[in-house]
Enzyme design. Structure first.
Site, PDB file in Angstrom:
ATOM      1  N   GLU A  29       0.813  -1.221   0.000  1.00 52.93           N
ATOM      2  CA  GLU A  29       0.000   0.000   0.000  1.00 52.93           C
ATOM      3  C   GLU A  29       0.848   1.273   0.000  1.00 52.93           C
ATOM      4  O   GLU A  29       0.378   2.323  -0.430  1.00 52.93           O
ATOM      5  CB  GLU A  29      -0.945   0.008   1.216  1.00 52.93           C
ATOM      6  CG  GLU A  29      -2.068  -1.028   1.140  1.00 52.93           C
ATOM      7  CD  GLU A  29      -1.670  -2.405   1.647  1.00 52.93           C
ATOM      8  OE1 GLU A  29      -0.469  -2.615   1.965  1.00 52.93           O
ATOM      9  OE2 GLU A  29      -2.549  -3.289   1.735  1.00 52.93           O
TER      10      GLU A  29
ATOM     11  N   HIS B 242       2.524  -8.635   1.955  1.00 56.84           N
ATOM     12  CA  HIS B 242       1.216  -8.079   1.570  1.00 56.84           C
ATOM     13  C   HIS B 242       0.209  -9.192   1.277  1.00 56.84           C
ATOM     14  O   HIS B 242       0.495 -10.103   0.502  1.00 56.84           O
ATOM     15  CB  HIS B 242       1.370  -7.177   0.350  1.00 56.84           C
ATOM     16  CG  HIS B 242       0.063  -6.709  -0.211  1.00 56.84           C
ATOM     17  ND1 HIS B 242      -0.753  -5.828   0.472  1.00 56.84           N
ATOM     18  CD2 HIS B 242      -0.596  -7.019  -1.359  1.00 56.84           C
ATOM     19  CE1 HIS B 242      -1.842  -5.604  -0.262  1.00 56.84           C
ATOM     20  NE2 HIS B 242      -1.792  -6.329  -1.362  1.00 56.84           N
TER      21      HIS B 242
ATOM     22  N   HIS C   4       2.193   1.451   5.462  1.00 50.37           N
ATOM     23  CA  HIS C   4       1.069   2.399   5.442  1.00 50.37           C
ATOM     24  C   HIS C   4       0.644   2.711   6.872  1.00 50.37           C
ATOM     25  O   HIS C   4       1.000   1.986   7.811  1.00 50.37           O
ATOM     26  CB  HIS C   4      -0.104   1.787   4.683  1.00 50.37           C
ATOM     27  CG  HIS C   4      -0.442   0.421   5.193  1.00 50.37           C
ATOM     28  ND1 HIS C   4      -1.218   0.222   6.299  1.00 50.37           N
ATOM     29  CD2 HIS C   4      -0.025  -0.806   4.781  1.00 50.37           C
ATOM     30  CE1 HIS C   4      -1.276  -1.083   6.539  1.00 50.37           C
ATOM     31  NE2 HIS C   4      -0.567  -1.730   5.648  1.00 50.37           N
TER      32      HIS C   4
ATOM     33  N   HIS D  98      -5.014   0.865   7.346  1.00 50.09           N
ATOM     34  CA  HIS D  98      -5.600  -0.328   7.976  1.00 50.09           C
ATOM     35  C   HIS D  98      -4.553  -0.942   8.897  1.00 50.09           C
ATOM     36  O   HIS D  98      -3.378  -0.564   8.842  1.00 50.09           O
ATOM     37  CB  HIS D  98      -6.062  -1.357   6.929  1.00 50.09           C
ATOM     38  CG  HIS D  98      -4.950  -2.004   6.162  1.00 50.09           C
ATOM     39  ND1 HIS D  98      -4.316  -1.393   5.105  1.00 50.09           N
ATOM     40  CD2 HIS D  98      -4.334  -3.201   6.309  1.00 50.09           C
ATOM     41  CE1 HIS D  98      -3.371  -2.183   4.635  1.00 50.09           C
ATOM     42  NE2 HIS D  98      -3.347  -3.287   5.342  1.00 50.09           N
TER      43      HIS D  98
ATOM     44  N   GLU E  52       0.709  -1.312  11.771  1.00 55.86           N
ATOM     45  CA  GLU E  52       1.603  -2.414  11.406  1.00 55.86           C
ATOM     46  C   GLU E  52       3.059  -2.074  11.709  1.00 55.86           C
ATOM     47  O   GLU E  52       3.845  -2.952  12.087  1.00 55.86           O
ATOM     48  CB  GLU E  52       1.401  -2.769   9.930  1.00 55.86           C
ATOM     49  CG  GLU E  52       0.017  -3.369   9.700  1.00 55.86           C
ATOM     50  CD  GLU E  52      -0.314  -3.639   8.241  1.00 55.86           C
ATOM     51  OE1 GLU E  52       0.602  -3.703   7.402  1.00 55.86           O
ATOM     52  OE2 GLU E  52      -1.515  -3.789   7.935  1.00 55.86           O
TER      53      GLU E  52
HETATM   54 ZN   LIG Z   1      -0.282  -3.740   5.427  1.00 59.72          ZN
END
Ligand SMILES: [Zn+2]
Length: 274
Positions: free
Chosen positions: A10, A64, A108, A120, A138
């Site tokens: 992302e 990912h 991201h 997210h 993350e």
């Molecule tokens: Zn991610």
């Protein structure tokens, strides 16, 4: 020097919309294939930067979605590739292997961040994750797992929101390479991929030229996971030792960050089952 590189999609330059990152939907196959090429090229830029800084071994983790995005025969030959899943340590599987530094490429911002490309936290089933009361995305979750093995994060790359989140949580010493300005969740103003690769290469070289401190979380470690729906919390609380604290929130506490991280993995995975 041994370097570990976790690569998400992302935060790659040129990627702005979730459809471009979806390996499961045939309608987006052409866009997704382009993103895989861009992702592989940014991984290569990081590998080359690490080699220029004196790395003797490099491991790349495809991090990912289904974790099978990087195009193996386009990846720099100096690196080993970890791909596929499930993996206990997920995006940083193999980080226990005695590395000197970790790099997070294409990352991201956490779920719920305003003006951040595809914000997210691991899954869209999660509104927020707090570790000892502090919201983690993350970057934080994976940096703390790396830190539990004594491995510091030297550099992250992604959009402006990712850089802001990283500096706030990990400190100013972490190099944060910005490759795009977010214009919303599904829009961005990105530099050309070639420019992004140069920024990553040069940033990695600079970041690995000095020491970094591992990011660690104080024990005991409490994960508070706020799910999108009550039904998800009902499934997550099936993890032994987990407790429901309100309609959508489940908590889990353990002295050892790695065990708490395993419980978090189990909770959001269970939440996906109906
Ligand atoms: Zn991610």
């Amino acid at each position: 020097m041994r370097v570990y590189i976790s690569v998400d999609m992302e935060g790659i330059a040129g990627v702005a919309h979730e459809d471009q990152t979806d390996p499961t939907e045939p309608r987006h196959a052409a866009e997704y294939a382009r993103s895989c090429r861009l992702m592989t090229a940014e991984a290569n830029a990081a590998i080359e930067g690490a080699l220029a800084a004196g790395a003797t071994a490099v491991t790349v983790s495809d991090s990912h979605w289904l974790m099978r995005n990087i195009i193996a025969d386009e990846l720099h030959e100096a690196a080993e590739l970890i791909s596929g899943g499930p993996r206990v340590h997920s995006m940083v599987e193999g980080i226990d292997g005695g590395f000197d530094a970790a790099l997070f490429i294409g990352y991201h911002a956490r779920a719920g961040t305003a003006n951040a490309v595809i914000d997210h936290t691991y899954t869209d089933r999660v509104h927020e994750v707090r570790v000892n009361g502090v919201p983690f995305g993350e970057v934080g979750l994976n940096a703390a797992l790396a830190g539990s093995f004594g491995v510091p994060v030297a550099l992250v790359s992604g959009d402006r929101a990712l850089a802001t989140e990283t500096r706030a949580l990990l400190g100013e010493q972490v190099e944060a390479v910005v490759v795009k300005e977010p214009l919303g969740r599904h829009a961005a103003r990105s530099v050309a991929p070639a420019v992004a690769r140069r920024r990553i290469h040069d940033g990695v070289k600079r970041a690995l030229s000095h020491g970094h401190a591992p990011f660690t979380v104080a024990s005991p470690v409490t994960f508070s996971v706020e799910f999108a729906r009550t039904r998800m919390a009902e499934m997550a609380v099936l993890v032994p030792g987990a407790r429901r604290v309100d309609g959508r929130t489940v908590e889990y506490t353990h002295d050892d960050y790695r065990e708490a991280f395993r419980a978090w993995r189990a909770m959001y995975s269970l939440a996906a089952t109906e």
